[in-house]
Each structure stands twice: as structure tokens, then as C-alpha cells.
Design an enzyme around this catalytic site. Structure first.
Site, PDB file in Angstrom:
ATOM      1  CB  SER A  49      -0.709  -0.056   1.274  1.00  0.00           C
ATOM      2  OG  SER A  49      -0.119  -0.446   3.023  1.00  0.00           O
ATOM      3  CG  ASP A  84      -2.989  -2.957  -1.813  1.00  0.00           C
ATOM      4  OD1 ASP A  84      -4.582  -3.619  -2.746  1.00  0.00           O
ATOM      5  OD2 ASP A  84      -3.527  -2.972  -0.692  1.00  0.00           O
ATOM      6  CG  HIS A 177     -10.079  -3.007   2.772  1.00  0.00           C
ATOM      7  ND1 HIS A 177      -9.972  -1.715   2.006  1.00  0.00           N
ATOM      8  CD2 HIS A 177      -9.102  -3.674   1.696  1.00  0.00           C
ATOM      9  CE1 HIS A 177      -9.053  -1.752   0.802  1.00  0.00           C
ATOM     10  NE2 HIS A 177      -9.385  -3.635   0.388  1.00  0.00           N
ATOM     11  N   GLY A 178      -9.689  -4.865   6.855  1.00  0.00           N
ATOM     12  CA  GLY A 178     -10.685  -5.122   7.636  1.00  0.00           C
ATOM     13  C   GLY A 178     -11.835  -6.392   8.089  1.00  0.00           C
ATOM     14  N   GLY A 208     -10.243  -7.208   0.363  1.00  0.00           N
ATOM     15  CA  GLY A 208     -10.751  -7.627   1.931  1.00  0.00           C
ATOM     16  C   GLY A 208     -10.645  -9.169   2.146  1.00  0.00           C
ATOM     17  N   GLY A 209     -10.021  -9.943   1.678  1.00  0.00           N
ATOM     18  CA  GLY A 209     -10.271 -10.843   1.666  1.00  0.00           C
ATOM     19  C   GLY A 209     -10.335 -11.289   3.071  1.00  0.00           C
ATOM     20  CB  VAL A 230      -4.706 -12.019   2.988  1.00  0.00           C
ATOM     21  CG1 VAL A 230      -4.635 -12.919   3.842  1.00  0.00           C
ATOM     22  CG2 VAL A 230      -5.706 -13.187   2.104  1.00  0.00           C
ATOM     23  CB  THR A 232      -7.213  -7.544   8.459  1.00  0.00           C
ATOM     24  OG1 THR A 232      -6.836  -5.916   7.552  1.00  0.00           O
ATOM     25  CG2 THR A 232      -6.745  -7.222   9.713  1.00  0.00           C
TER      26      THR A 232
HETATM   27  P1  13P Z   1      -7.498  -7.442   4.448  1.00  0.00           P
HETATM   28  O1  13P Z   1      -6.999  -5.925   4.781  1.00  0.00           O
HETATM   29  O2  13P Z   1      -9.348  -7.206   5.103  1.00  0.00           O
HETATM   30  O3  13P Z   1      -7.171  -8.222   4.342  1.00  0.00           O
HETATM   31  O4  13P Z   1      -8.108  -6.553   3.057  1.00  0.00           O
HETATM   32  C1  13P Z   1      -6.796  -6.800   2.186  1.00  0.00           C
HETATM   33  C2  13P Z   1      -6.957  -5.873   0.882  1.00  0.00           C
HETATM   34  O5  13P Z   1      -8.232  -5.959  -0.232  1.00  0.00           O
HETATM   35  C3  13P Z   1      -5.364  -5.165   0.123  1.00  0.00           C
HETATM   36  O6  13P Z   1      -6.569  -4.446  -0.675  1.00  0.00           O
END
Ligand code: 13P
Length: 287
Positions: A49, A84, A177-178, A208-209, A230, A232
Site C-alpha cells: 500500500s 495496492d 477492508h479489515g 478485503g479477504g 489478504v 489484516t
Molecule cells: P484485508 O485487510 O481486509 O485482508 O484486505 C486486504 C486488501 O484488500 C488489500 O487491498
């Protein structure tokens, strides 16, 4: 082996599995993910990111570390180094730094502006052999200061962006996300099916996996998702393993305070999490 993400994701889409994008924060994260991919003979995408890039003192540092580590660990599986949720400026910085893949997140712009900027960046990326991801319909939640409401993408807009020649497309389908709130309604498979029907063989990306139930992951893959992000979840297991080490007083035993010892349980926890996800996504043995 550092490569663009195009071939690995086209293969995943055709083979009905997904490649994991695991976000990196530092050396431990990078090493854990690279070693696990190699052990499982799986392709992998390292996500960076803009915030993590800054934390690591810039994209140039990140690219240098990943390239050197890939070489010194003797990694032979395909690895893409991917920006990202990139801003327009961030995309140019990563291209210059030597990333092999970028994401331009123009989802917060009006569609005409998203189209214009994506078109320009597709040309830049492809001229240099990089892959490019675009996004339609904001992903909900917050990641490193990028906040989205969690809209479902408009399938027509997805087609419009896909037709610009992007290599893979993130479409909002109620993902966040999260950690998902208790009242989360789950993924909108209706939206995903409609998007999939519009974009042909384009690999779709599920952001947001973290915390998406396994059966929803499997269903999403059956509907064209070939890349799952993935972030978080690796942070949570790293923090938990580190907490247990400290709460057990191990940092006070012998040389337990040595950072190589202190960070080892978290490192192993990330490896185990990445393995679990690669098995779930079906990318094991697909390098
Ligand atoms: P999470 O932090 O929810 O796993 O999402 C990761 C993501 O989508 C990175 O772009």
C-alpha cells in the site's frame, strides 16, 4: 522470480483457482510470504500500500529489498511486486522504482476521470511489461488511510474499464477492508455474477479477504475471482503470536529479547496463515 501478474492470473482464472495477494510491511513479512510460496510451489503477489511504502522509506527501498531477497532466497516461483490501491502519482513512482505490477484505484473519481487516468496508466504499464489492476465500486472500510464505503460495482462501468485493457479488475461486491462487522451481509454474488458476465475472461480481484468465510471464497472463485487480497489477517496473527511470546515472559529469558527471537513467533504465524490461504485459494502446486 519477479514477473508481472498477468500470466499467473490468466492461468488462475482458466484453472479456477486464485492467487493470493499478501500485503507486506517489512522484511519479516516479505521473507515469510516468499518462503511459503516457494515451499508450496505457488505463485504469489506481494502487495504494497502507499502507507506501507512510506513506512519502508519509499517504493525504491521496497523494490530493492524484494528483488534482492527473491534472488538470495533462490525463489523460483512467480512473484509479482504490486502497488495496492495506488494513486495516480503513486503508480508513476512504483513504475520508476521497478515494481512489476500496479493498481490504479480511480474508484473515487467520476467514471470519466477514472477512464481517462486508467487509459493513460494502462499504456505506461504495458509499454514496460507491467500488469495493471483497476477498480470500480469502492471497497468498504479503511486501509492505510484509504477509506471506501463498500459499494457494489456497476457491471456496465466494469465493462467500460475492462475494455481499456487492464489486466485484472477489482469490483466492489460488498467486501470491506479489515475485520467484517457482525452485521455484514456477505458478498453480493448477484453483483459478482453480473460483472463476470460482462467482462469475459478478465480475472476479477476480491479485496478485503480477511474474515470472508471459506464457502464464500470458493463460490467467488467459481464466478471468476482469480486474485484475493489478504492483509489484516496476517497482522492479527503476527500480533497475537508476539503477544503470547511476551506475555509468557520469553523476552526476559536468556537472550529472548533479541529481535530475531522476539519476531520469530509472528514470522511463523504469518507463514502458517499464508499456507492456509494458499490451500484454500487452490494455488498450491500451480507455479
Ligand atoms: P484485508 O485487510 O481486509 O485482508 O484486505 C486486504 C486488501 O484488500 C488489500 O487491498
Amino acid at each position: 522470480m519477479l514477473v508481472s501478474a498477468t500470466e499467473m492470473l490468466n492461468k488462475a482464472r482458466a484453472g479456477k483457482y486464485a492467487v493470493g495477494q499478501f500485503n507486506i510491511n517489512n522484511l519479516e513479512w516479505t521473507k515469510a510470504i516468499l518462503l511459503t510460496a516457494q515451499e508450496l510451489n505457488s505463485p504469489v503477489i506481494l502487495g504494497v500500500s502507499e502507507g506501507a511504502g512510506k513506512y519502508m522509506t519509499g517504493f525504491k527501498t521496497v523494490a530493492a529489498m524484494v528483488k534482492a531477497m527473491d534472488e538470495s532466497l533462490g525463489i523460483t516461483v512467480p512473484v509479482a511486486l504490486h502497488l495496492d490501491h495506488g494513486s495516480y502519482e503513486g503508480c508513476y513512482k512504483c513504475v520508476k522504482a521497478g515494481f512489476t505490477s500496479i493498481m490504479f484505484d480511480g474508484s473515487h473519481f467520476p467514471i470519466a476521470e477514472n477512464v481517462a487516468k486508467t487509459t493513460e496508466l494502462v499504456n505506461v504499464a504495458h509499454n514496460l511489461g507491467l500488469s495493471i489492476e483497476a477498480e470500480v465500486g469502492a471497497i468498504g472500510g479503511e486501509e492505510d488511510g484509504v477509506v471506501g464505503k463498500g459499494e457494489c460495482a456497476d457491471p456496465e462501468e466494469c465493462k467500460q474499464i475492462a475494455d481499456l485493457g487492464v489486466d485484472f479488475l477489482a469490483a466492489g461486491i460488498g467486501n470491506i477492508h479489515g475485520v467484517y462487522p457482525a452485521n455484514w451481509e456477505g458478498l453480493s454474488f448477484e453483483t459478482l455474477a453480473a460483472v463476470n458476465a460482462k467482462v469475459g475472461e478478465m480475472p476479477l480481484v476480491l479485496h478485503g479477504g480477511t474474515g470472508i468465510p471459506d464457502e464464500q471464497i470458493t463460490k467467488a472463485i467459481s464466478l471468476g475471482v482469480a486474485k484475493i487480497n489478504v492483509n489484516t489477517e496476517c497482522q492479527l496473527v503476527f500480533a497475537e503470536a508476539t503477544r503470547q511470546y511476551i506475555e509468557a515472559g520469553k523476552d526476559r529469558q536468556g537472550k529472548g529479547f533479541d529481535p530475531r527471537k522476539l519476531l520469530a513467533p509472528g514470522f511463523e504465524a504469518i507463514k502458517a496463515k499464508v499456507k492456509e490461504k494458499m490451500e484454500l485459494f487452490g494455488s498450491v502446486g500451480k507455479a
